[in-house]
Design a protein around this motif. Structure first.
Motif, mmCIF file in Angstrom:
data_model
loop_
_atom_site.group_PDB
_atom_site.id
_atom_site.type_symbol
_atom_site.label_atom_id
_atom_site.label_comp_id
_atom_site.label_asym_id
_atom_site.label_seq_id
_atom_site.Cartn_x
_atom_site.Cartn_y
_atom_site.Cartn_z
ATOM 1 N N MET A 191 0.874 -1.123 -0.064
ATOM 2 C CA MET A 191 0.123 -0.157 -0.011
ATOM 3 C C MET A 191 0.845 1.085 -0.068
ATOM 4 S SD MET A 191 -3.382 -0.820 2.307
ATOM 5 C CE MET A 191 -2.534 -1.088 3.875
ATOM 6 N N VAL A 192 1.868 1.131 0.727
ATOM 7 C CA VAL A 192 2.851 2.437 0.802
ATOM 8 C C VAL A 192 3.632 2.687 -0.543
ATOM 9 C CG1 VAL A 192 4.935 3.116 1.762
ATOM 10 C CG2 VAL A 192 3.373 2.444 3.147
ATOM 11 N N LEU A 193 4.059 1.583 -1.280
ATOM 12 C CA LEU A 193 4.728 1.586 -2.439
ATOM 13 C C LEU A 193 3.569 2.196 -3.597
ATOM 14 C CD1 LEU A 193 6.840 -1.561 -2.703
ATOM 15 C CD2 LEU A 193 7.563 0.950 -2.508
ATOM 16 N N ALA A 194 2.401 1.636 -3.443
ATOM 17 C CA ALA A 194 1.333 2.239 -4.417
ATOM 18 C C ALA A 194 0.939 3.492 -4.115
ATOM 19 C CB ALA A 194 0.183 1.515 -4.107
ATOM 20 N N ALA A 195 0.852 4.147 -2.864
ATOM 21 C CA ALA A 195 0.668 5.361 -2.712
ATOM 22 C C ALA A 195 1.887 6.333 -2.963
ATOM 23 C CB ALA A 195 0.464 5.565 -1.060
ATOM 24 N N LEU A 196 3.104 5.935 -2.904
ATOM 25 C CA LEU A 196 4.014 6.785 -3.626
ATOM 26 C C LEU A 196 4.117 6.729 -4.915
ATOM 27 C CD1 LEU A 196 6.860 5.588 -0.949
ATOM 28 C CD2 LEU A 196 5.820 7.742 -1.014
ATOM 29 N N ALA A 197 3.762 5.673 -5.484
ATOM 30 C CA ALA A 197 3.873 5.745 -6.977
ATOM 31 C C ALA A 197 2.572 6.469 -7.585
ATOM 32 C CB ALA A 197 3.643 4.370 -7.570
ATOM 33 N N ALA A 198 1.418 6.518 -6.863
ATOM 34 C CA ALA A 198 0.403 7.577 -7.270
ATOM 35 C C ALA A 198 0.647 8.979 -6.939
ATOM 36 C CB ALA A 198 -0.772 7.112 -6.393
ATOM 37 N N ARG A 199 1.363 9.216 -5.860
ATOM 38 C CA ARG A 199 1.717 10.462 -5.667
ATOM 39 C C ARG A 199 2.720 11.061 -6.640
ATOM 40 N NH1 ARG A 199 5.003 12.560 -0.087
ATOM 41 N NH2 ARG A 199 5.009 14.685 -0.406
ATOM 42 N N ALA A 200 3.689 10.209 -7.088
ATOM 43 C CA ALA A 200 4.512 10.853 -7.974
ATOM 44 C C ALA A 200 3.759 10.994 -9.421
ATOM 45 C CB ALA A 200 5.559 9.443 -8.188
ATOM 46 N N VAL A 201 3.280 10.315 -9.709
ATOM 47 C CA VAL A 201 2.278 10.393 -10.978
ATOM 48 C C VAL A 201 1.356 11.647 -11.018
ATOM 49 C CG1 VAL A 201 0.203 9.622 -12.443
ATOM 50 C CG2 VAL A 201 2.225 7.962 -11.579
ATOM 51 N N ILE A 202 0.913 11.772 -9.678
ATOM 52 C CA ILE A 202 0.036 12.997 -9.444
ATOM 53 C C ILE A 202 0.833 14.404 -9.501
ATOM 54 C CG2 ILE A 202 -1.683 14.481 -7.961
ATOM 55 C CD1 ILE A 202 -2.721 11.563 -7.088
ATOM 56 N N ALA A 203 2.000 14.540 -8.936
ATOM 57 C CA ALA A 203 2.763 15.446 -8.878
ATOM 58 C C ALA A 203 3.488 15.722 -10.341
ATOM 59 C CB ALA A 203 4.009 15.230 -7.890
ATOM 60 N N ALA A 204 3.874 14.653 -10.928
ATOM 61 C CA ALA A 204 4.411 14.917 -12.247
ATOM 62 C C ALA A 204 3.289 15.513 -13.340
ATOM 63 C CB ALA A 204 4.714 13.470 -13.147
ATOM 64 N N ARG A 205 2.148 15.265 -13.041
ATOM 65 C CA ARG A 205 0.997 15.967 -13.870
ATOM 66 C C ARG A 205 0.819 17.354 -13.562
ATOM 67 N NH1 ARG A 205 -3.613 11.120 -13.840
ATOM 68 N NH2 ARG A 205 -2.337 9.489 -15.469
ATOM 69 N N ARG A 206 0.835 17.571 -12.170
ATOM 70 C CA ARG A 206 0.804 18.982 -11.909
ATOM 71 C C ARG A 206 1.985 19.665 -12.480
ATOM 72 N NH1 ARG A 206 -0.807 18.199 -5.651
ATOM 73 N NH2 ARG A 206 -3.213 17.687 -5.966
ATOM 74 N N TRP A 207 3.064 19.403 -12.214
ATOM 75 C CA TRP A 207 4.204 19.934 -12.631
ATOM 76 C C TRP A 207 4.252 20.136 -14.268
ATOM 77 C CZ3 TRP A 207 6.787 23.341 -9.993
ATOM 78 C CH2 TRP A 207 6.908 23.006 -8.571
ATOM 79 N N SER A 208 3.804 19.029 -15.020
ATOM 80 C CA SER A 208 3.500 19.125 -16.368
ATOM 81 C C SER A 208 2.662 20.312 -16.706
ATOM 82 C CB SER A 208 3.246 17.847 -17.128
ATOM 83 O OG SER A 208 2.966 18.018 -18.358
ATOM 84 N N ALA A 209 1.327 20.485 -16.063
ATOM 85 C CA ALA A 209 0.629 21.390 -16.586
ATOM 86 C C ALA A 209 1.043 22.927 -16.052
ATOM 87 C CB ALA A 209 -0.801 21.247 -15.633
ATOM 88 N N GLU A 210 2.000 23.157 -15.052
ATOM 89 C CA GLU A 210 2.399 24.256 -14.532
ATOM 90 C C GLU A 210 3.613 24.658 -15.675
ATOM 91 O OE1 GLU A 210 3.171 27.527 -12.083
ATOM 92 O OE2 GLU A 210 1.416 26.206 -12.410
ATOM 93 N N LEU A 211 4.154 23.823 -16.076
ATOM 94 C CA LEU A 211 4.926 23.893 -17.131
ATOM 95 C C LEU A 211 4.510 24.449 -18.344
ATOM 96 C CD1 LEU A 211 8.059 24.170 -18.157
ATOM 97 C CD2 LEU A 211 7.823 21.684 -18.843
ATOM 98 N N LYS A 212 3.336 23.832 -18.735
ATOM 99 C CA LYS A 212 2.684 24.223 -19.890
ATOM 100 C C LYS A 212 2.104 25.664 -19.817
ATOM 101 C CE LYS A 212 -0.969 22.632 -22.706
ATOM 102 N NZ LYS A 212 -1.323 23.050 -23.835
ATOM 103 N N ARG A 213 1.546 25.807 -18.510
ATOM 104 C CA ARG A 213 0.874 27.329 -18.364
ATOM 105 C C ARG A 213 2.225 28.362 -18.422
ATOM 106 N NH1 ARG A 213 0.771 30.811 -14.559
ATOM 107 N NH2 ARG A 213 2.030 29.916 -13.036
#
Length: 65
Positions: free
Chosen positions: A24-46
């Motif tokens: 569960m911890v590994l899955a949560a860390l992976a999900a957190r990394a994917v969410i952060a990557a999407r946010r940073w990608s959107a911020e970079l595009k903006r």
């Protein structure tokens, strides 16, 4: 004899929950990394699109001359 020996004997009550919590911890860390990557990608595009929207507008920040 099977390839995996999953019989934990008397320690199963400790081992299986530990494996579950670890998964569960590994899955949560992976999900957190994917969410952060999407946010940073959107911020970079903006930020990349921002100068195009503000063409012709002068900055209000004083420039040392």
């Amino acid at each position: 004899m099977s390839m995996f020996d999953l019989d934990m004997g008397r320690y199963a009550a400790f081992v299986w929950p530990a494996w579950g919590v670890s998964a569960m911890v590994l899955a949560a860390l992976a999900a957190r990394a994917v969410i952060a990557a999407r946010r940073w990608s959107a911020e970079l595009k903006r930020l990349e699109d921002e100068p195009r929207r503000a063409q012709g507008v002068r900055s209000t920040v004083a420039h040392p001359e």
